[in-house]
Write an enzyme that holds these catalytic residues in place. Sequence first.
Site, PDB file in Angstrom:
ATOM      1  N   HIS A   1      -8.779   1.660  -1.329  1.00 39.57           N
ATOM      2  CA  HIS A   1      -8.190   1.904  -0.011  1.00 39.57           C
ATOM      3  C   HIS A   1      -6.800   2.537  -0.130  1.00 39.57           C
ATOM      4  CE1 HIS A   1      -7.410   1.040   4.283  1.00 39.57           C
ATOM      5  NE2 HIS A   1      -6.172   0.818   3.871  1.00 39.57           N
ATOM      6  N   GLU A   2      -5.967   1.979  -0.989  1.00 40.55           N
ATOM      7  CA  GLU A   2      -4.607   2.489  -1.123  1.00 40.55           C
ATOM      8  C   GLU A   2      -4.570   3.840  -1.833  1.00 40.55           C
ATOM      9  OE1 GLU A   2      -2.567   1.194   0.785  1.00 40.55           O
ATOM     10  OE2 GLU A   2      -3.591  -0.707   1.127  1.00 40.55           O
TER      11      GLU A   2
ATOM     12  N   HIS B   1      -4.818   6.499   0.735  1.00 46.77           N
ATOM     13  CA  HIS B   1      -3.518   6.798   1.338  1.00 46.77           C
ATOM     14  C   HIS B   1      -2.664   7.654   0.396  1.00 46.77           C
ATOM     15  CE1 HIS B   1      -4.422   4.294   4.679  1.00 46.77           C
ATOM     16  NE2 HIS B   1      -4.254   3.139   4.052  1.00 46.77           N
TER      17      HIS B   1
END
Length: 148
Positions: free
Chosen positions: A121-122, A125
């Site tokens: 998920h990170e 980003h």
Amino acid sequence: MEQGEAASPPGVREEEEEDDLGYRLFPDRNKKQQSFLVRSLFTFHNRCQLMLRMTLDTNPYAQLLLEAMKQSGCTVFNDRHFSCENCDGCVSGGFDSATSQIVLCQNNIRQQSHMNRVVTHELIHAFDHCRAHVDWFKNVKHLACSEV
């Protein structure tokens, strides 16, 4: 951030909350880095580092994102771009755009499958930050797009 934002404590003005940019959830962000010896003796940190290494070495999604970042000219260095830290109890990780670091909440990530999801998920980003130069704090469309 992976999980929902915490409500502001009573008495905190909305203006102060905007200036905080979520750093209250990551109290270790503004502290002086501990020595390697102190961090090595802390088991949460050791476990976090081992699970991170396992994710980076074996998770196909993490490997795909790291390769895509490299192809976009944003090479990731494990010791520079990942940081295992203690965090508020309501988050598992976050991407700090000011330092281009992925923060992994060593006190909240207890299983390898959870670490895999947080890192993936990170990394999304981080990829968006690298490739699309996302304006995280002023353009909610940028943030929403990265979260989807």
